[in-house]
Design an enzyme around this catalytic site. Structure first.
Site, mmCIF file in Angstrom:
data_model
loop_
_atom_site.group_PDB
_atom_site.id
_atom_site.type_symbol
_atom_site.label_atom_id
_atom_site.label_comp_id
_atom_site.label_asym_id
_atom_site.label_seq_id
_atom_site.Cartn_x
_atom_site.Cartn_y
_atom_site.Cartn_z
ATOM 1 N N GLY A 1 0.774 -1.238 0.000
ATOM 2 C CA GLY A 1 0.000 0.000 0.000
ATOM 3 C C GLY A 1 0.799 1.279 0.000
ATOM 4 O O GLY A 1 0.219 2.362 -0.042
ATOM 5 N N CYS B 1 -15.247 3.909 -27.109
ATOM 6 C CA CYS B 1 -16.578 4.506 -27.024
ATOM 7 C C CYS B 1 -17.098 4.495 -25.598
ATOM 8 O O CYS B 1 -18.026 3.760 -25.247
ATOM 9 C CB CYS B 1 -17.517 3.765 -27.954
ATOM 10 N N GLU B 2 -16.450 5.283 -24.767
ATOM 11 C CA GLU B 2 -16.848 5.495 -23.373
ATOM 12 C C GLU B 2 -16.359 6.895 -23.028
ATOM 13 O O GLU B 2 -15.212 7.230 -23.337
ATOM 14 C CB GLU B 2 -16.121 4.529 -22.411
ATOM 15 N N GLY C 1 3.673 -3.461 -3.952
ATOM 16 C CA GLY C 1 3.560 -3.623 -5.402
ATOM 17 C C GLY C 1 3.942 -2.305 -6.061
ATOM 18 O O GLY C 1 5.011 -2.133 -6.633
ATOM 19 N N ARG C 2 3.038 -1.348 -5.910
ATOM 20 C CA ARG C 2 3.187 -0.037 -6.539
ATOM 21 C C ARG C 2 4.533 0.631 -6.237
ATOM 22 O O ARG C 2 5.165 1.191 -7.137
ATOM 23 C CB ARG C 2 2.059 0.868 -6.042
#
Ligand SMILES: *Cc1c(COP(=O)(O)O)cnc(C)c1O
Length: 404
Positions: free
Chosen positions: A233, A338-339, A270-271
């Site tokens: 985290g 297309c969002e 991780g990050r």
């Protein structure tokens, strides 16, 4: 990763050259940055000598896992697929921990037979299932219990995991009962108390609060845990402001905690290991002039990098070639999908851009490629690793043939 004479270089290689050769969108990782991050992490926590298990869900590329394993890290996995990848990348089962609320019987069987370091269980039902399987195979299973400490990680609500309303972990009260239960199971060996309160945490105080809760559980249970797994985290800096997690203060609190409770610490970052070691290069397909802003329509989209659409996450965007000429127009960098959420960033005062030019989306090493999809039947991008100026294709660009 830096500019030299206004051109962007990654570990001594000119990025533009790579983009031309391997096409875009293109993920590129710097080996030196990964190594530097791991070195920094180890140095910061040197006095507590932790076991560092890389969180595979942040980036599950096998070549990167192999390199990270060679730099001395174990793995934190959340599925049988990640577990298989970690093992086949050379990470030893005795350095692997398995988290997650919904491990299936097949996943548990596999993990038990591989004799991994810990299965971090997240409910009584899971403990009962592990016990049942351990009896079938007549195996002794190392168990960690994941505590839900009910602490607010002060991060985006979508990536907060340590509050009582979140599905993760076991409440303080139930954990005390489960400890008593596991003590009586002859196939289960309770070795670890674990937590993971969320991701992209920039304030050390939620970690301190969590340590207080852990301390209370240890005091009440009177159980001696060999390991305390503090999860991951640790946040990174996605913007130009210099807000940074104070890892040193966190380490001081852990040392204080360890004075009363002698356990081996496990981390699951991780990050903070891979996040700033990766970039995504994209080409401008069109520039569409709007009323108040200009849309910079990229060849990268939310299927390549979903964090902005999913979490409203912010990533810096920078040019591959720096020019002094700034424009007063507002640029909105979008993908072709297309969002309406297929949008990376809105930036004022960028340098003047033109069609076919290349730009860089920064800090996408974590939760970038690992969250990519084939939405809109788009092939997934290629991934490159640059290691001491040598280039390695670590994932080939998916071909449309694979998809159709
Ligand atoms: C996702 C996750 C991590 C890694 O979190 P980062 O923010 O990338 O450090 C660690 N442990 C568990 C259990 C996770 O689910």
């Amino acid at each position: 990763m830096k500019y030299k004479n206004n051109e962007f270089f990654i570990d001594g290689v000119k990025l533009e050259k790579l983009a031309k050769k391997y096409s875009t969108p293109l993920y590129c990782y710097s080996y030196n940055k990964i190594k530097e991050n791991i070195k920094y992490f180890k140095k910061t926590f040197k006095t507590i000598n932790p076991l560092i298990c890389f969180s595979v869900k942040s980036n599950s590329n096998k070549v990167l896992l192999r390199e990270i394993g060679k730099l001395g890290l174990g793995a934190d996995v959340v599925s049988i697929g990640e577990l298989m990848k970690a093992i086949s990348s050379g990470i030893k089962p005795k350095n692997i921990v398995f988290s997650g609320v919904g491990k299936t019987p097949d996943e548990l069987k596999y993990a038990i037979n591989k004799k991994i370091l810990l299965i971090n269980a997240e409910s009584k039902s899971e403990i009962l299932e592990i016990e049942r399987i351990s009896k079938i195979y007549n195996k002794k299973v190392n168990i960690g219990l994941r505590l839900n400490p009910n602490t607010d990680a002060k991060t985006l609500s979508q990536i907060s995991t340590g509050k009582k309303e979140n599905k993760f972990g076991i409440s303080e009260k139930s954990i005390l009962e489960l400890i008593e239960y596991i003590k009586k199971c002859k196939n289960l060996k309770l070795r670890c108390l674990s937590v993971h309160i969320g991701s992209q945490i920039l304030d050390h105080r939620p970690y301190e609060k969590t340590l207080n809760v852990l301390e209370r559980v240890l005091r009440k249970s009177k159980f001696n845990f060999e390991y305390i797994d503090l999860g991951g985290g640790m946040g990174i800096n996605y913007s130009d402001n210099k807000k940074k997690l104070n890892l040193r203060k966190y380490c001081i609190s852990i040392r204080k905690f360890l004075k009363k409770n002698k356990s081996k610490i496990i981390f699951e970052p991780g990050r903070s290991i891979i996040g700033n070691a990766g970039i995504l290069v994209s080409k401008i397909t069109y520039i569409k002039k709007g009323n108040k802003k200009n849309f910079i329509i990229l060849d990268a989209a939310m299927n390549d990098l979903i964090r902005p659409a999913l979490y409203n996450a912010k990533h810096r965007i920078i040019p591959i070639k720096k020019r002094n000429k700034k424009t007063n127009k507002i640029y909105e960098f979008v993908g072709p999908i297309c969002e309406s959420t297929d949008k990376f960033s809105t930036i004022k005062k960028f340098q003047e851009l033109s069609q076919k030019e290349l730009i860089i989306i920064c800090d996408v090493g974590a939760y970038g490629m690992s969250l990519s999809s084939n939405y809109n039947v788009r092939a997934k991008p290629a991934e490159l690793l640059v290691k001491n100026s040598k280039i390695q294709v670590i994932t080939k660009r998916q071909s449309l043939k694979d998809l159709i």
